[in-house]
Each structure stands twice: as structure tokens, then as C-alpha cells.
Scaffold this active site. Structure first.
Site, mmCIF file in Angstrom:
data_model
loop_
_atom_site.group_PDB
_atom_site.id
_atom_site.type_symbol
_atom_site.label_atom_id
_atom_site.label_comp_id
_atom_site.label_asym_id
_atom_site.label_seq_id
_atom_site.Cartn_x
_atom_site.Cartn_y
_atom_site.Cartn_z
ATOM 1 N N ASP A 78 -9.741 -3.469 -5.542
ATOM 2 C CA ASP A 78 -9.134 -2.713 -4.446
ATOM 3 C C ASP A 78 -9.828 -1.363 -4.284
ATOM 4 O OD1 ASP A 78 -7.448 -1.464 -2.603
ATOM 5 O OD2 ASP A 78 -5.664 -2.404 -3.433
ATOM 6 N N HIS A 122 -8.065 -4.823 -1.467
ATOM 7 C CA HIS A 122 -6.819 -4.368 -0.865
ATOM 8 C C HIS A 122 -6.180 -5.421 0.037
ATOM 9 C CE1 HIS A 122 -4.133 -1.021 -0.258
ATOM 10 N NE2 HIS A 122 -4.213 -1.113 1.045
ATOM 11 N N SER A 143 0.844 -1.184 0.000
ATOM 12 C CA SER A 143 0.000 0.000 0.000
ATOM 13 C C SER A 143 0.889 1.246 0.000
ATOM 14 C CB SER A 143 -0.953 -0.037 1.198
ATOM 15 O OG SER A 143 -1.975 0.912 1.045
#
Length: 724
Positions: A661, A696, A576
Site C-alpha cells: 500500500d 491500497h 482508508s
């Protein structure tokens, strides 16, 4: 939604040859800001949620999906020789996880609540027992039943009404973190037909046991922006709007205070906190602002008896504790309980009838402090290890002298303790079991310190298996200067370094698959976290963001200089915002790394931060800066991984992503890999793995996610020459 993806014959043919990476069409897209023009050849890869979810793809969507499939197929073919090893790793990793497992029950409003996992099932089953652990077991929710027929499934929020008769829960079937809320009668098992769509998942119950407050999401930006009042059993389209946040830089939500006396709306940006309160006994009333919204003022509130406790950074960079009457909550009435300390960061608290427990960070470590309200005795819990992480666990009861806390270290499995705050008696309620056996004495954890370019320390937490640790030896030249060690060791260096989120030392049974094969695992506690308090965060954000990247590079150089590893054995990983870190450091120091893993990486910084229609962008301006302002545009441009890709020799790289995501849109890693391929020099490997039915956090379920971990480990261990 499960789909059959069609792959164009040209791309598929290229992938099948193994040695030919996928190619993709360039469609130049010009973007001009502040008189500066950038050309994005892969901007066209962006798809809307509607395009991704359509039953029949249009030609544009199909072209994007074809390229994703080609990249995925190329990765599969190139790493095909590791397939058996990946299977072995997966079985090894999940083999350490106890299949029939149960959480430690906690008491709340007369019931003990706990979660159980059963062998052969991917999801949790939630239970409760009334008054006694010897009582009859009641199933609240079996996620396995609800997940049947779905590629992705997640429960968000399980909230029981004050009278213990109703439970709300949220369900996400896509992985966009948009939930539908359901209501279940816990006496009859009936689930109401009336649901609440497009929500965050959790609710706050009023004391009438029929009114709930919840948060809805913007369908485009995914921001949680509106708070609603809902009467259970009614049509949610007729719900009453009680709060709407106009400032798009704020996250918003609603919860019930631990005391059960208040419904609390929170508004939170990177720099500002704000609250509105309503008596839970007056569900049809109007919310009142807790205190006037300030600028650069962050705080949290907890209610106890007739007062609120406040952790605030008002005139206190590392926070202080204050209190105020529940009838006079404006900041002018706050009184200090614990003063600010420059060397201690106050992180959180838990309030009991006779005790206050503080979670504090000192010298970079999270510890627990117990204050006895009657005697004013003040003490820290001694954990008996040099490095560790301790946190407050689930404590729903006020009238108790038992503190439940969690504890772990790089060598100590996650543990739950009950601590008698009056006598000091400590009871181990549970310690994570490593199936097959785990001997803590076979491993060693330590903390090292690199020194950043500006003289600031960069802590590095290391763990390794003792009998596989190589002691560095150096060769010296005629001047007596040491050169590269002759026995470097494989080492994986990890970091995150954004949003003030600190990656503390923790145990991982998964990690044993690396340690037992001679890898050292290290966490670089870089700035952008709050490892040394709020200043560490301020020093790694906005116009100081590059400190995050240079700290990571300095940590790697330290490990090389100390002879622990070298550039042929050093691997880097981040996910991330940590994937942004990886993208930056492979641009800044590509020669340092044998391999790098960028998981769901945020790499197209400027384009994303210029587009508030992209989910969560407007919330991020106080973290990264707003590139609509030239100063921030120029600074972002100087480090943005996507913009800084040029012709150079990069390390071996694996980039991962999820098609759905909601945090980092899939097209960022996709475009990043496409651009890297266009500028790739040398013979190193570049792979993309995009999960087409996840977001995610990867695949849902207890075990499926470890397939991707096995892929990442196989990628590194193959490069390290461990796979035979």
C-alpha cells in the site's frame, strides 16, 4: 513479486488451533513530543520498500512477515466454515458482471476511442476507430498481454500524440503507484526501448508530436515533485527539469489543455492551487506562472478560444466562475461570470463552442446546469428521481451541442447519456447491465436525516429490497415511552468523510448480495465531505475532525431510534481515511456495532503525521493538522484510533490491508490489530486480512478484487446468522 513466506512453527501452531489468536513480541519504542511520551510496542513492524522487495529476507523482515502470515492464517482458519459460502458469493457477484462488455466510444481528434472486456480475461483491451464507428478496429493496448506473469498490473495514463501516431502509457507492477512510461508507434506497433521510470504514468504532448512533459516521484515519500521535458526516443536520464516544487505539502503534475493550445503544470495542496502555462506550439519555451500563488486559494482553469475560465474560491467559499484573457492571466484581470451562491457548490465545468455546462451540488445532490452562451438561456437537467448523482462524462470535442454525462442512483445502474443541449433530446448510450436480470422496481431508495449534536443535519441514503423490508414496531412501557423494536433489520452503515470527498448515492450490483439477503445498505453523509458545500468540509477537518465521527455515531443512533435496526444488527464499514472513522467510532461507541470492517485503515495518526518520510504525510498537514504543534498533537491524541485503544469490549472486527500500500502503509493496520489483541476483552472476533501482492486498491484485474469483497460479506453475513 511472488515469494514463499516462512511461518515460524510457534505462530503456525497457534493459528492451527483455531481458537488461539496469534501473539507477537512487544518491543517498546518511546516517542516524546511536547513533553508527552507515548510507548509504541509495535513500532518495529515497519519495513522499507527495499526490505519488502529483497530476494532474501533479513531476520527483521522475516519476523514481520511471519506475524502477518500468522494473522492471515488465523483468519483463514476461523472463517474456514464460510469458504464455500465465500466461493458462492464470489461467483454470484462476478456472475452479475457482463463478461463481454464495452465502453461507450467517445470522439477525440478524429478517432473514436473505447475499451472492451472479454470473457475469461481480467484486464481491458483498448481500441480506436478512425472517423466512423463503422471503420476498421485498431488495438491500442491489450492489458492482458502486458499483465502476463505479473501478480499485480496496472496501466496509468494513455495519452495519444496530436498527430494520432504515437501513444504513451504507464505501467505499475508493484501497486506503489510508481509507473514506467512507454511509447508505442501506433502505425507500426513498435514500442521504443527508451522508457521513463519513476513517473506518475501520464504525459502532456506538445504539438510537435515528439516532446512530452511528465512528472517524476520522490522514491521515499512518493510525492510527485518534479516536472521534466522529454524528447521521445532519447535517454530519459538526460531530460530537462522544467519545474521543481520545494513545498512538500503540494501535489504536482502536468497536462495538456482540452483546447490543445497549452501545456499546464498544476500545484495543489489542501488549501492552495497554483498553475504554470506554456504554449503547446513552443515546447522548448519557459513556463509562466498563471497567477501569483496565494494562501487558502483553490481554483481550476480551462482554456477556450482566447480565454481561460476559472472556478475559484477567492472570496467565494462555494466557488464562483470567472474568466480572463489568455494573455493576461493574473488574478487582477479576472472577471466574474457566475457569482458565488451560499446554497450551491460549484464543482466543475465543461466548455463547448456555444455552451457551458456546470456540475453543481445543491441540497446535497450533484446536478448539471447548462448555460447557452448565445441566448443566455440557463437550465438544469431534470433527472426524475428524488436522490441521484450526475456528473460530466468524457467530452473531448468543442464544436458540438451534445453533452455526454453519467448518472446513477441507489437503484439506477450507472448510465451514460448524450444530451442535445439545443433540443433537449436525451439518448441512452449505455446502462450497466446486471447479468441474470435486475428489476429496479423491486428496490427502494430514500434519504433520511439525523441531527448532529450541534443541530446540523446528517443525511443518510438508504436502499433495500422492498419485499424484505421490515416495518418497525415498538413495545411501550407503562409511561408510553417506546423501547427497542421487536423486529430490527441487519444494516450496513458506510461513510468516508475526509478531504472533502463526498460519497454520493450510487448503484452497486455487488451490493445486491446483501440486499437480497435482507440487509439494508446506508451511506452516512458525514462532515469532512462537502455534502452541503465547503462548510461541511471545514466542519470535519483539522480541529473539527471529531464531527466526522460523531456524525456517524448520530446516524447509527438515529437508525436504531427509528426502529430500523439495533446494536445486534448494525454493522459499520469504512476504508482508508474512512478506516480511521471506523477506528474512532469503535473506540467512542463500541457497544453500538455488531461488527465493523476497517479497510486499509489510517489509524496511527500522530506517528504518521510526525514523520514526513512516510509517503504523502507532508501533503496531509492541512487536512489533519501538524502534530509538531501542540494544539494539533493534543487534539489528534484525543481521537487517534491506535493511541486510544484500551482494555474494553470491542465489536467483531475485520481489518484489511495491502502489503505494498502506497497510501496507508501496511504497518498501520498490522500494528493496530496487534495492539487490539493485547487489549481485547470479551469473546468477539478480531481478524486481519493482509493481501501480500497488492496495495491500497486491492488486487489488480477485473474480478480478483471481489474475492476480498466476498470475504467481507461472509464476515458480516456469518455474524448476522444468514449462513446456514
Amino acid at each position: 513479486m511472488k515469494k514463499l513466506f516462512l511461518i515460524s512453527s510457534l505462530l503456525l501452531s497457534a493459528c492451527m488451533q483455531n481458537t488461539i489468536p496469534p501473539d507477537v513480541t512487544k518491543k517498546p519504542h518511546k516517542m516524546t513530543e511536547h513533553g508527552h511520551t507515548r510507548v509504541d510496542d509495535y513500532y518495529w513492524m515497519r519495513l522499507t520498500d527495499e526490505q519488502k522487495s529483497a530476494e532474501q529476507y533479513d531476520s527483521h523482515t522475516q519476523e514481520v512477515v511471519d506475524y502477518i502470515d500468522a494473522e492471515n492464517h488465523y483468519t483463514e482458519q476461523q472463517l474456514k466454515h464460510t469458504n464455500k459460502f465465500q466461493d458462492d458469493l464470489f461467483n454470484e457477484i462476478v456472475g452479475r458482471i457482463k463478461k463481454n462488455d464495452e465502453s461507450v466510444p467517445y470522439l477525440d481528434n478524429g478517432y473514436f476511442y473505447y475499451t472492451r472486456y472479454e470473457k475469461g480475461k481480467e484486464y481491458a483491451i483498448h481500441y480506436r476507430k478512425k472517423r466512423s464507428l463503422d471503420g476498421a478496429e485498431e488495438i491500442l493496448l491489450d492489458e492482458n498481454v502486458l499483465a502476463e506473469g505479473h501478480d499485480y498490473f496496472a496501466v496509468g495514463g494513455m495519452d495519444v500524440s496530436p498527430d494520432n501516431q504515437w501513444m504513451s502509457y504507464g505501467v505499475d507492477l508493484v501497486s506503489r503507484r510508481i509507473y514506467t512510461i512507454y511509447f508505442k508507434n501506433l502505425l507500426t506497433g513498435e514500442v521504443l526501448e527508451q522508457t521513463i521510470p519513476n513517473a506518475t504514468g501520464s504525459v502532456a504532448w506538445a504539438n510537435d508530436n515528439k516532446t512530452v512533459f511528465y512528472t517524476s516521484k520522490n522514491g521515499v515519500t512518493l510525492l510527485s515533485e518534479k516536472i521534466w521535458r522529454h524528447k521521445m526516443g532519447t535517454d530519459s536520464s538526460k531530460d530537462e527539469l522544467v519545474y521543481e516544487e520545494k513545498n512538500e505539502s503540494f501535489y504536482n503534475g502536468v497536462y495538456r489543455s482540452k483546447s490543445g493550445e497549452f501545456i499546464i503544470i498544476y500545484n495543489s495542496s489542501t488549501l492552495v492551487s497554483d498553475y504554470h502555462i506554456l504554449s503547446a506550439n513552443n515546447p522548448d519555451g519557459d513556463f509562466q506562472n498563471f497567477s501569483s500563488r496565494g494562501t487558502e486559494h483553490e481554483y481550476s482553469i480551462d482554456h477556450y478560444q482566447d480565454k481561460f475560465y476559472i472556478i475559484t474560491n477567492w472570496k467565494a467559499k462555494n466557488n464562483r466562475l470567472m474568466e480572463t484573457s489568455e494573455n493576461a492571466t493574473d488574478m487582477a484581470n479576472w472577471k466574474e461570470v457566475i457569482a458565488h451562491r451560499s446554497d450551491v457548490h460549484l464543482l466543475g465545468m465543461e466548455i463547448f463552442k456555444d455552451h457551458i455546462v456546470l456540475n453543481e451540488r445543491k441540497d446535497g445532490l450533484r446536478g448539471l446546469r447548462v448555460i447557452h452562451q448565445k441566448s443566455s438561456k440557463d437550465e438544469y437537467i431534470n433527472f426524475g428521481e428524488e436522490t441521484y448523482t450526475a456528473g460530466i462524462s468524457v467530452n473531448e470535442e468543442f464544436n458540438t451541442n451534445i453533452l455526454r454525462y453519467s448518472y446513477t442512483s441507489m437503484v439506477t445502474p450507472r448510465s451514460t447519456f448524450d444530451y442535445n443541449m439545443d433540443t433537449g433530446e436525451l439518448t441512452v448510450m449505455k446502462q450497466q447491465e446486471v447479468v441474470g436480470g435486475y428489476d429496479k422496481g423491486n428496490y427502494h431508495a430514500e434519504r433520511r436525516y439525523a441531527i448532529a449534536q450541534d443541530g446540523k443535519p446528517v443525511p443518510i441514503s438508504l436502499v433495500y429490497k422492498k419485499d424484505l423490508k421490515k416495518e418497525p414496531t415498538f413495545k411501550y412501557n407503562e409511561n408510553g415511552d417506546s423501547s427497542t423494536p421487536d423486529n430490527p433489520q441487519n444494516l450496513l452503515l458506510y461513510a468516508y468523510g475526509s478531504y472533502g470527498s463526498t460519497r454520493d448515492p450510487y448503484f452497486s450490483s455487488t451490493r445486491l448480495s446483501l440486499l437480497d439477503r435482507g440487509f439494508i445498505y446506508a451511506i452516512a453523509h458525514v462532515r469532512g465531505s462537502q455534502i452541503y458545500g465547503r462548510q461541511s468540509y471545514d466542519d470535519g477537518k483539522m480541529l473539527n475532525k471529531k464531527n466526522t465521527f460523531t456524525d456517524f455515531i448520530v446516524a447509527g443512533k438515529y437508525l436504531i431510534k427509528e426502529g430500523i435496526t439495533d446494536s445486534e444488527h448494525l454493522f459499520a464499514e469504512g476504508g482508508s481515511a474512512g478506516g480511521l472513522l471506523i477506528g474512532a467510532v469503535v473506540n467512542m461507541a463500541p457497544e453500538m456495532w455488531k461488527g465493523a470492517i476497517a479497510a486499509v485503515p489510517f489509524v496511527d495518526v500522530i506517528t504518521t503525521m510526525l514523520d514526513p518520510s512516510i509517503p504523502l504525510t507532508s501533503n496531509e498537514w492541512d487536512e489533519w493538522g501538524n502534530p509538531a504543534e501542540k494544539e494539533y498533537y493534543d487534539y489528534m491524541l484525543s481521537y487517534s484510533p491506535y493511541d486510544q485503544v484500551i482494555d474494553r469490549t470491542y465489536p467483531n472486527m475485520l481489518v484489511t490491508s495491502g502489503f505494498f500500500d502506497s497510501q496507508v502503509q501496511y504497518w498501520e493496520p498490522l500494528k493496530y490489530v496487534a495492539k487490539l489483541r493485547d487489549h481485547w476483552q470479551g469473546d468477539k472476533d478480531l481478524y486481519l486480512h493482509m493481501n501480500m501482492d497488492a496495495g491500497h486498491g486491492g488486487k489488480s484485474g477485473r474480478f480478483r478484487r471481489y474475492r476480498e469483497v466476498a470475504l467481507e460479506y461472509a464476515f458480516m453475513l456469518d455474524l448476522a446468522g444468514v449462513i446456514k
